[in-house]
Design a protein around this motif. Structure first.
Motif, PDB file in Angstrom:
ATOM      1  N   ARG A   1      -3.327  -7.234   1.655  1.00 18.38           N
ATOM      2  CA  ARG A   1      -2.644  -7.395   2.741  1.00 18.38           C
ATOM      3  C   ARG A   1      -1.313  -7.087   2.797  1.00 18.38           C
ATOM      4  NH1 ARG A   1      -3.668 -13.375   3.067  1.00 18.38           N
ATOM      5  NH2 ARG A   1      -1.591 -13.201   2.656  1.00 18.38           N
ATOM      6  N   TYR A   2      -0.484  -6.755   3.968  1.00 24.46           N
ATOM      7  CA  TYR A   2       0.785  -6.495   3.915  1.00 24.46           C
ATOM      8  C   TYR A   2       1.836  -7.176   3.115  1.00 24.46           C
ATOM      9  CZ  TYR A   2       4.625  -3.470   5.025  1.00 24.46           C
ATOM     10  OH  TYR A   2       5.597  -2.379   5.016  1.00 24.46           O
ATOM     11  N   ASP A   3       1.864  -8.487   3.344  1.00 27.55           N
ATOM     12  CA  ASP A   3       2.731  -9.249   2.822  1.00 27.55           C
ATOM     13  C   ASP A   3       2.531  -9.246   1.311  1.00 27.55           C
ATOM     14  OD1 ASP A   3       0.629 -10.738   4.054  1.00 27.55           O
ATOM     15  OD2 ASP A   3       1.134 -12.404   2.634  1.00 27.55           O
TER      16      ASP A   3
ATOM     17  N   GLU B   1       8.353   3.140  -5.358  1.00 29.54           N
ATOM     18  CA  GLU B   1       9.140   4.311  -5.913  1.00 29.54           C
ATOM     19  C   GLU B   1       9.860   3.651  -7.088  1.00 29.54           C
ATOM     20  OE1 GLU B   1      11.366   6.986  -3.386  1.00 29.54           O
ATOM     21  OE2 GLU B   1       9.903   8.100  -3.363  1.00 29.54           O
TER      22      GLU B   1
ATOM     23  N   VAL C   1      15.452   8.199   4.274  1.00 31.47           N
ATOM     24  CA  VAL C   1      14.078   7.460   4.558  1.00 31.47           C
ATOM     25  C   VAL C   1      14.371   6.148   5.152  1.00 31.47           C
ATOM     26  CG1 VAL C   1      11.909   6.471   3.724  1.00 31.47           C
ATOM     27  CG2 VAL C   1      12.837   8.884   2.932  1.00 31.47           C
TER      28      VAL C   1
ATOM     29  N   ILE D   1       8.706   3.595  -0.440  1.00 28.89           N
ATOM     30  CA  ILE D   1      10.118   3.302  -1.193  1.00 28.89           C
ATOM     31  C   ILE D   1      10.053   1.829  -1.820  1.00 28.89           C
ATOM     32  CG2 ILE D   1      12.393   2.269  -0.205  1.00 28.89           C
ATOM     33  CD1 ILE D   1      12.529   5.071   0.532  1.00 28.89           C
TER      34      ILE D   1
ATOM     35  N   MET E   1      13.411   4.276  13.606  1.00 31.21           N
ATOM     36  CA  MET E   1      12.158   4.067  14.208  1.00 31.21           C
ATOM     37  C   MET E   1      11.785   2.565  14.551  1.00 31.21           C
ATOM     38  SD  MET E   1       9.715   7.087  11.961  1.00 31.21           S
ATOM     39  CE  MET E   1      10.313   8.442  11.993  1.00 31.21           C
TER      40      MET E   1
ATOM     41  N   MET F   1      12.946  -7.373   3.399  1.00 33.06           N
ATOM     42  CA  MET F   1      11.663  -7.403   2.967  1.00 33.06           C
ATOM     43  C   MET F   1      11.019  -8.300   4.225  1.00 33.06           C
ATOM     44  SD  MET F   1      11.640  -8.577  -1.033  1.00 33.06           S
ATOM     45  CE  MET F   1      10.163  -9.612  -0.672  1.00 33.06           C
ATOM     46  N   PRO F   2       9.713  -8.042   4.348  1.00 35.10           N
ATOM     47  CA  PRO F   2       8.976  -8.675   5.277  1.00 35.10           C
ATOM     48  C   PRO F   2       8.983 -10.085   4.673  1.00 35.10           C
ATOM     49  CG  PRO F   2       7.652  -6.657   4.811  1.00 35.10           C
ATOM     50  CD  PRO F   2       8.924  -6.960   3.956  1.00 35.10           C
ATOM     51  N   PRO F   3       8.987 -11.146   5.551  1.00 38.82           N
ATOM     52  CA  PRO F   3       8.808 -12.421   5.274  1.00 38.82           C
ATOM     53  C   PRO F   3       7.572 -12.747   4.435  1.00 38.82           C
ATOM     54  CG  PRO F   3       8.427 -12.217   7.641  1.00 38.82           C
ATOM     55  CD  PRO F   3       8.919 -10.944   7.036  1.00 38.82           C
ATOM     56  N   VAL F   4       7.484 -13.289   3.391  1.00 37.95           N
ATOM     57  CA  VAL F   4       6.328 -13.823   2.563  1.00 37.95           C
ATOM     58  C   VAL F   4       5.677 -14.777   3.190  1.00 37.95           C
ATOM     59  CG1 VAL F   4       5.356 -14.279   0.469  1.00 37.95           C
ATOM     60  CG2 VAL F   4       7.450 -12.718   0.532  1.00 37.95           C
ATOM     61  N   VAL F   5       4.201 -14.456   3.631  1.00 39.17           N
ATOM     62  CA  VAL F   5       3.436 -15.708   4.042  1.00 39.17           C
ATOM     63  C   VAL F   5       2.686 -16.236   3.101  1.00 39.17           C
ATOM     64  CG1 VAL F   5       1.824 -16.090   6.119  1.00 39.17           C
ATOM     65  CG2 VAL F   5       3.572 -14.265   6.424  1.00 39.17           C
TER      66      VAL F   5
ATOM     67  N   TRP G   1       7.635  -6.088  -5.230  1.00 43.09           N
ATOM     68  CA  TRP G   1       9.144  -6.379  -5.277  1.00 43.09           C
ATOM     69  C   TRP G   1       9.090  -7.531  -6.523  1.00 43.09           C
ATOM     70  CZ3 TRP G   1      13.409  -3.873  -4.014  1.00 43.09           C
ATOM     71  CH2 TRP G   1      13.072  -2.983  -2.878  1.00 43.09           C
TER      72      TRP G   1
ATOM     73  N   SER H   1       6.067   4.212   5.043  1.00 42.28           N
ATOM     74  CA  SER H   1       7.486   4.596   4.241  1.00 42.28           C
ATOM     75  C   SER H   1       8.051   3.111   3.696  1.00 42.28           C
ATOM     76  CB  SER H   1       8.590   5.047   5.293  1.00 42.28           C
ATOM     77  OG  SER H   1       8.510   3.942   6.278  1.00 42.28           O
ATOM     78  N   ALA H   2       7.863   2.051   3.914  1.00 41.56           N
ATOM     79  CA  ALA H   2       8.234   0.731   3.368  1.00 41.56           C
ATOM     80  C   ALA H   2       7.460   0.904   1.909  1.00 41.56           C
ATOM     81  CB  ALA H   2       8.088  -0.173   4.217  1.00 41.56           C
TER      82      ALA H   2
ATOM     83  N   PHE I   1      13.858   4.791   8.990  1.00 40.29           N
ATOM     84  CA  PHE I   1      13.061   3.767   9.193  1.00 40.29           C
ATOM     85  C   PHE I   1      13.600   2.746  10.194  1.00 40.29           C
ATOM     86  CE2 PHE I   1      11.830  -0.611   7.681  1.00 40.29           C
ATOM     87  CZ  PHE I   1      10.323  -0.375   7.551  1.00 40.29           C
TER      88      PHE I   1
ATOM     89  N   MET J   1       3.888  -5.925  -0.341  1.00 41.32           N
ATOM     90  CA  MET J   1       5.264  -5.958  -0.442  1.00 41.32           C
ATOM     91  C   MET J   1       5.705  -7.161  -1.745  1.00 41.32           C
ATOM     92  SD  MET J   1       7.180  -4.315   1.058  1.00 41.32           S
ATOM     93  CE  MET J   1       6.886  -2.697   1.953  1.00 41.32           C
ATOM     94  N   ARG J   2       4.973  -8.108  -1.665  1.00 37.07           N
ATOM     95  CA  ARG J   2       5.518  -9.237  -2.737  1.00 37.07           C
ATOM     96  C   ARG J   2       5.079  -8.735  -4.161  1.00 37.07           C
ATOM     97  NH1 ARG J   2       3.571 -15.362  -2.285  1.00 37.07           N
ATOM     98  NH2 ARG J   2       1.721 -14.387  -1.767  1.00 37.07           N
TER      99      ARG J   2
ATOM    100  N   LEU K   1       5.419   3.636   9.661  1.00 36.69           N
ATOM    101  CA  LEU K   1       6.468   2.546   9.171  1.00 36.69           C
ATOM    102  C   LEU K   1       6.012   1.787   7.885  1.00 36.69           C
ATOM    103  CD1 LEU K   1       7.822   0.968  12.459  1.00 36.69           C
ATOM    104  CD2 LEU K   1       9.001   2.320  11.010  1.00 36.69           C
TER     105      LEU K   1
END
Lengths: 337, 196
Positions: free
Chosen positions: A306-308, A157, B64, A154, B71, B188-192, A315, A150-151, B68, A311-312, A147
């Motif tokens: 870290r994951y956040d 990309e 995808v 994507i 899953m 988007m996952p929450p930004v901590v 994006w 893939s996140a 996603f 992502m930040r 998971l």
């Protein structure tokens, strides 16, 4: 255009060479990481440890191949195949020299007019290997790993696609060979700022696409054992491993082709030996090895995000920066040139 | 012709797999296979640009995301029995009607329904230029309208998620305890914020 059997032969040779390249990339990586960390690295098997990859391969082949009982057998076997096939297939579009330069043969396998799109398409299909492998194993850690990956892939990309836009706009073609022949840096110095930003945006995105440090969250071993490859063993594990390393080779080759002159060498070498900068293979391989060295250097110097943060960064920063580079290049082409 | 027959067979088998396979992941994979075969068909038709876009957009991005979501929600194994008993026969009837309609149209108008020469002029060969000329020329308005349509979809999705999130927050506050959050897929996952 070569006859069909020559193309097949070239594809076969390329696959074998990439296999060898993968094996010796592990050696290169371990030796370099050893030096970065004040160690020697593997140096016992053969001179300079050069036989280490072969020993590793033999060990890997003789390991027991375990398939978890609750795994989805078909997808579990399919996933490493997808990963490795699409990693190898990507490399086929990369030109390694000017036309007819290799004893009258063209030093590439596919000369596609949509070469760049082909590369993007095959890399985006390669994600399925990671994704399905993690799901099919029917394990929490594997699923979390896939998971995440893939996140991540994507998200990055977008940066990848936007940062190649500058090169496409300048070159006016998607053909990788024509992009190399044109040499985007020689068009105008006004384009350099946009290109430099695009180069770094592409580099960072490509690092994330191949899940190299600092973007190696899909297999963060402290949290997820080994992510999507947790349940894989023996040859299937080796296939995933190979896909990952060939992905790194691909990323280096594409960065070199798009931004660093591809198969062409520095022109001043022509003063030493006329035509030296047009020699096939050596310049591309040299650039790939140097760029791989930078990837390994990053592995030795950076910490995992870290994951956040990942992502930040993808994006909020990378996407905007790549978009800015594309807009800048477009504005220069429209108003200055 | 032989190539087309093989490709068409694979595509049809894949499409049937999407409908008939029980496991959602298998169905989605079957759809990926169908889309990839369609891309090969485009290559055979000498439209490599269309093929590449097909792979990048559909197989590489949209599917995808499908997988996603499947899953993430952990949909697996047998699908539950439909909540409404009439749904299954109704689906058969609707599907049958569509097939009958398509078959009737084919019998009534054999031969190509579209202007194939014009389509070939745009997509055949390698150039991106012809496609761009059409897209940003005669079809500029529809191109923008499709863009607005997609944007509307995104805004609506965000709106729905936000609304549900605030409702759960209110319900939680009313209950005075942490309730069970419905599984949601945030874009988007929450930004901590960094604690340090």
């Amino acid at each position: 255009m070569d006859p069909l059997w020559v193309i097949f032969l070239k594809a076969f040779v390329m696959s074998v060479l990439l296999l060898g390249g993968f094996a010796y990339l592990t050696w290169y990586q371990r030796r370099l990481l050893g030096r970065f960390q004040h160690r020697l690295g593997p140096n016992r098997t053969g001179p300079f440890g050069l036989l280490q990859p072969i020993a590793d391969a033999i060990k890997m082949i003789f390991k027991q191949d375990v398939t978890p009982t609750r795994a989805d057998k078909f997808v579990f076997i399919l996933a490493p195949g997808i990963s490795v096939v699409f990693a190898l297939v990507t490399f086929g579009a990369i030109p390694a020299g000017p036309a007819n330069s290799f004893f009258g043969l063209d030093p590439w396998i596919l000369d596609l007019d949509i070469g760049l799109l082909y590369v993007l398409a095959t890399t985006s299909i390669g994600v399925y290997g990671i994704f399905l492998g993690g799901w099919a194993a029917n394990s929490k850690y594997s699923l979390l790993g896939s998971l995440r990956s893939s996140a991540q892939i994507i998200s990055y990309e977008l940066g990848l696609g936007l940062s190649v836009l500058s090169v496409i706009m300048i070159a006016g073609t998607l053909n990788l060979r024509e992009i190399v022949e044109l040499n985007v840096w020689s068009v105008s110095p006004w384009l350099w700022p946009g290109l430099i930003v695009a180069l770094f945006a592409f580099w960072i995105s490509a690092t994330a696409e191949v899940s190299n440090v600092p973007f190696d969250l899909p297999e963060a071993e402290q949290e997820l054992v080994a992510g999507y490859i947790t349940e894989y063993s023996s040859l299937k594990f080796a296939l995933f491993f190979m896909a990952e390393y060939v992905g790194m080779i691909n990323a280096s080759a594409i960065i070199a082709t798009l931004f660093l002159g591809g198969y062409k060498g520095p022109a001043f070498f022509d003063l030493l030996i006329p035509g030296m900068s047009e020699w096939p293979f050596i310049w591309l391989i040299l650039k790939i090895v140097l760029l791989l060295g930078v990837f390994i250097w990053l592995q030795a110097s950076l910490m995992r995000m870290r994951y956040d943060q990942l992502m930040r960064f993808g994006w909020v920063w990378l996407f905007e920066i790549a978009l800015g580079a594309a807009l800048l290049t477009g504005a220069v082409i429209a108003f200055v040139l | 012709m032989l190539v087309f027959a093989v490709l068409a067979t694979v595509m049809l088998v894949g499409a049937l797999g999407v409908v008939l396979l029980r496991d959602p992941v298998h169905a989605a994979l079957s759809l990926v296979g169908t889309l990839l075969t369609l891309a090969i068909a485009y290559v055979v038709l000498n439209a490599p640009f269309l093929a590449a876009i097909q792979v990048i957009v559909y197989a590489g991005a949209i599917m995808v995301l499908f997988l996603f979501v499947i899953m993430l929600l952990n949909l697996g194994g047998e699908a539950p029995a439909p909540t409404q008993p009439w749904i299954r026969p109704a689906a058969w009837i609707t599907g049958g009607l569509v097939i009958a309609g398509v078959a009737a149209a084919l019998v009534a108008n054999p031969g190509p329904a579209l202007d194939t020469a014009a389509i070939a002029a745009v997509f055949q060969g390698s150039g991106v230029e012809q496609v761009a000329d059409q897209l940003f020329g005669p079809f500029l308005l529809s191109f923008h309208l499709v863009g607005v349509l997609l944007l509307t979809g995104i805004v609506a999705a965000v709106g729905l998620v936000q609304q549900r999130a605030t409702e759960t927050d209110k319900a939680r506050a009313a209950a005075g305890q942490a309730g069970h959050m419905p599984p949601e897929v945030p874009p988007m996952p929450p930004v901590v914020e960094d604690a340090s």
